[in-house]
Design an enzyme around this catalytic site. Structure first.
Site, PDB file in Angstrom:
ATOM      1  CG  MET A  82      -1.645   1.267   1.423  1.00 36.01           C
ATOM      2  SD  MET A  82      -2.688   1.485   2.893  1.00 36.01           S
ATOM      3  CE  MET A  82      -2.912  -0.087   3.591  1.00 36.01           C
ATOM      4  N   PRO A  83       0.980   1.941  -1.127  1.00 38.00           N
ATOM      5  CG  PRO A  83       1.310   2.367  -3.379  1.00 38.00           C
ATOM      6  CD  PRO A  83       0.463   1.586  -2.438  1.00 38.00           C
ATOM      7  CE1 TYR A  84       0.083   8.460   4.766  1.00 38.37           C
ATOM      8  CE2 TYR A  84       2.423   8.954   4.770  1.00 38.37           C
ATOM      9  CZ  TYR A  84       1.137   9.245   5.170  1.00 38.37           C
ATOM     10  OH  TYR A  84       0.902  10.326   5.974  1.00 38.37           O
TER      11      TYR A  84
ATOM     12  CB  THR B 287      -2.459   4.762  -3.948  1.00 33.45           C
ATOM     13  OG1 THR B 287      -1.831   3.747  -4.741  1.00 33.45           O
ATOM     14  CG2 THR B 287      -1.523   5.949  -3.833  1.00 33.45           C
ATOM     15  CB  VAL B 288      -2.825   6.132   1.767  1.00 34.62           C
ATOM     16  CG1 VAL B 288      -3.172   7.218   2.770  1.00 34.62           C
ATOM     17  CG2 VAL B 288      -3.607   4.856   2.026  1.00 34.62           C
TER      18      VAL B 288
END
Length: 71
Positions: free
Chosen positions: A1-3, A41-42
């Site tokens: 999960m990209p942040y 993606t956050v």
């Protein structure tokens, strides 16, 4: 999960539409370049007071005041 965390100075001139464009753009960039899943993606945007942001050892508030005085 990209942040992704975007930090900008809080000067009251960033509209909700611009923030939305930043969130969408960062999400699309990660998808397009790295193939990351958009749905996981956050993206957060932090608006920092200019008193709490410094460049070259000088608070941005002071930099802005000096720039305004030179005009």
């Amino acid at each position: 999960m990209p942040y992704v965390n975007i930090k900008i100075t809080k000067e009251g001139n960033v509209t909700p539409e611009q923030k939305s464009a930043l969130i969408e753009g960062a999400t699309n960039l990660l998808h397009d370049v790295l193939g990351k899943n958009k749905s996981t993606t956050v993206v957060t945007i932090d608006e920092v007071d200019t008193d709490n942001w410094g460049i070259g050892g000088i608070p941005v508030t002071e930099i802005r005041k000096n720039a305004a005085a030179k005009k």
